[in-house]
Design an enzyme around this catalytic site. Structure first.
Site, PDB file in Angstrom:
ATOM      1  CB  CYS A   2     -62.777  53.517  74.268  1.00  0.00           C
ATOM      2  SG  CYS A   2     -63.401  52.040  75.097  1.00  0.00           S
ATOM      3  CG  LEU A  50     -64.769  52.542  80.516  1.00  0.00           C
ATOM      4  CD1 LEU A  50     -64.151  52.310  81.885  1.00  0.00           C
ATOM      5  CD2 LEU A  50     -65.657  53.787  80.543  1.00  0.00           C
ATOM      6  CB  ALA A  51     -63.303  46.742  80.198  1.00  0.00           C
ATOM      7  CB  VAL A  53     -69.481  45.066  75.776  1.00  0.00           C
ATOM      8  CG1 VAL A  53     -69.940  43.777  75.126  1.00  0.00           C
ATOM      9  CG2 VAL A  53     -70.682  45.929  76.162  1.00  0.00           C
ATOM     10  CG  ASN A  75     -65.495  56.041  72.007  1.00  0.00           C
ATOM     11  OD1 ASN A  75     -65.927  55.335  72.912  1.00  0.00           O
ATOM     12  ND2 ASN A  75     -65.563  57.356  72.036  1.00  0.00           N
ATOM     13  N   GLY A  76     -67.643  53.400  71.259  1.00  0.00           N
ATOM     14  CA  GLY A  76     -69.097  53.487  71.259  1.00  0.00           C
ATOM     15  C   GLY A  76     -69.760  52.205  71.700  1.00  0.00           C
ATOM     16  CG  ASP A  97     -70.352  46.779  71.429  1.00  0.00           C
ATOM     17  OD1 ASP A  97     -69.328  46.471  72.046  1.00  0.00           O
ATOM     18  OD2 ASP A  97     -70.720  47.961  71.281  1.00  0.00           O
ATOM     19  CB  THR A 337     -74.260  78.675  77.069  1.00  0.00           C
ATOM     20  OG1 THR A 337     -74.615  80.039  76.877  1.00  0.00           O
ATOM     21  CG2 THR A 337     -75.478  77.909  77.553  1.00  0.00           C
ATOM     22  NE  ARG A 340     -73.823  80.617  83.458  1.00  0.00           N
ATOM     23  CZ  ARG A 340     -75.079  81.043  83.337  1.00  0.00           C
ATOM     24  NH1 ARG A 340     -75.524  81.452  82.159  1.00  0.00           N
ATOM     25  NH2 ARG A 340     -75.890  81.035  84.371  1.00  0.00           N
TER      26      ARG A 340
END
Length: 481
Positions: A2, A50-51, A53, A75-76, A97, A337, A340
């Protein structure tokens, strides 16, 4: 994956300020919301969802009847939320959650709340009853968070820096945008004007510590012994537990598979546990590279061995070069780095989004830092020096590999990355072992990790002992950068 955004004490028109939040709309394509705070008209939350749970009640900012004065944007994923709910007999009102944060904060305060969370997260918790704003981020910064704070107390927060760069404020001097430090929480006083004042910044966990939530984990306290066989058993148990707890999802699960040791162990363990848990679909694995490159061939061998539904994504150097500017935009970094290494992950994430229905994606990030997997560890002057550099890499993950993994998957929406090698229990245990046990041995890096899975048939032996290689195919991209 999210996107969170919030302002406290804005001097400018809120409707104009809110347009900045749309710059992170890619992080949450299912729904979005802007919401002002009752009594503080110059404070606002923005959320792109973003669903994964609780698809019915998972919208944010989260508010529940028991705590009408609390507002939560986070978010998490909190993997132990059900365990903590039962342990403390919390009365949940949703299946989300993140609700556990509200109950833990009410019962214990913000420091213990943060320390009991087993997962990855960035949170903004507003307590209007006590006029406090609490902000925090997980130990390794797996979930991103940026902060803008002016001298007169205007606070802006966002999952990505791009959501803050056009924020306007009344100060004559520019305010800097900085990443919020992983493993920390910060407390702000909320003034009647909506402005804030920082009153506490504190670390609640670091990679060298056993996490506070370990006493509630499904893996019981590990026996304290340096017997090598027992150590290897502990490593296996903790790693399998790290993968198992990350099966928490209402969307299809897949896995990135490079053909190297780390992603192969993740994919093999994931397929094994998915069968045990009787998931109603086969695990999809995804490899990327040029036609018949060593990485693609190795990944194919692993997929055949574990029985995954395997997808191979091929691309040319020209196709890689074409997306470099897009990759830099999402990374918000010019580190060569990192760029890439991000091109391939960006392209395979795009494929997953467009061609499959996998949403929760497992990956092997973090293993090289934890287990001393980089080639240069062979040249460490002493085991102590190697151990110290491993810690340094862990503390800097949020600026490099973890940043790459988050941004390249979030860039396409509908993907959420999970990284079991950065599980708190696993990393704390591995880093607690004597320095001499963790160094490369017999000319092979990550020797202890490899030995821990030796003889099990989980992955082919040639993959188990395959030496580390940099992601191929990028000479022309390197020249461009």
């Amino acid at each position: 994956m999210c996107g969170i955004w919030a302002l406290f004490g804005s001097d400018e028109c809120m409707s104009v300020q809110c347009t900045c939040a749309m710059k992170i709309a890619h992080r949450g394509p299912d729904a979005f919301r802007f919401e002002n705070v009752n009594g503080f008209t110059n404070c606002c939350f923005g959320f792109h969802r973003l669903a994964i749970v609780d698809q019915l009640y998972g919208m944010q900012p989260l508010r529940i009847k028991k705590f009408p004065y609390m507002w939560l944007c986070y978010n998490g994923e909190i993997y132990n939320h059900q365990t903590l709910r039962k342990q403390f007999e919390f009365d949940y009102q949703t299946k989300m959650d993140g609700e556990i944060l509200l109950h833990l904060y009410d019962r214990f305060g913000v420091k213990k709340m943060a320390s009991l969370l087993d997962g990855v997260f960035a949170f903004i918790l507003l307590d209007t009853a006590n006029r406090k704003v609490h902000v925090g981020r997980d130990t390794y910064g797996v979930r991103p968070l940026f902060k803008l704070l002016t001298d007169d107390g205007f606070l802006a927060l966002c999952s990505e820096a791009k959501g803050l760069i056009d924020i306007t404020h009344g100060m004559g001097t520019p305010a800097s945008i900085v990443p919020f430090p992983p493993g920390h929480f910060e407390v702000f006083d909320l003034k009647p004007s909506g402005k804030v004042q920082s009153i506490q910044m504190e670390q609640f966990h670091c990679c060298r510590q056993q996490p506070s939530h370990a006493i509630y984990d499904t893996v019981e306290k590990l026996p304290i012994s340096l017997d090598e066989e027992l150590v290897k058993s502990n490593i296996r148990n903790l790693f399998e537990n790290a993968v198992r707890k990350r099966l928490m999802a209402h969307r299809r699960i897949g896995c990135l598979l490079s053909g190297g040791l780390d992603s192969s162990l993740v994919a093999a363990t994931l397929v094994k546990l998915a069968k045990e848990e009787k998931l109603p679909y086969p695990i999809q694995t995804f490899a990327i590279g040029s036609d018949d490159s060593p990485d693609v061939l190795a990944a194919r061998k692993v997929a055949n061995h574990i029985g995954s539904e395997h997808h191979e994504v091929t691309f040319t150097a020209e196709e890689g070069i074409e997306v470099v500017k897009e990759v830099i935009f999402h990374l918000e970094s010019y580190d060569v780095t990192t760029i890439r290494a991000s091109v391939g992950m960006y392209l395979v994430s795009k494929y997953i989004r467009q061609k499959t229905d996998s949403v929760v994606i497992f990956s092997g990030e973090g293993s090289d830092e934890v287990t001393q997997g980089y080639i240069y560890f062979h040249k460490a002057p002493t085991p102590k020096a190697a151990a110290e550099d491993s810690i340094r890499l862990m503390e800097e993950l949020y600026m490099f590999d973890v940043l790459r993994a988050d941004r390249t998957t979030a860039a396409h929406g509908y993907l959420e990355l999970r990284v079991p090698f950065l599980d708190h229990r696993f990393t704390a245990y591995y880093l607690s072992l004597p320095d001499e046990m963790r160094v490369p041995r017999d000319g092979v890096e990550k020797h202890l990790l490899r030995e821990s899975f030796k003889g099990l048939g989980l992955i082919p032996d040639e993959i188990l002992w395959r030496r580390k290689e940099a992601f191929m195919h990028f000479d022309r991209i390197k020249d461009l950068l």
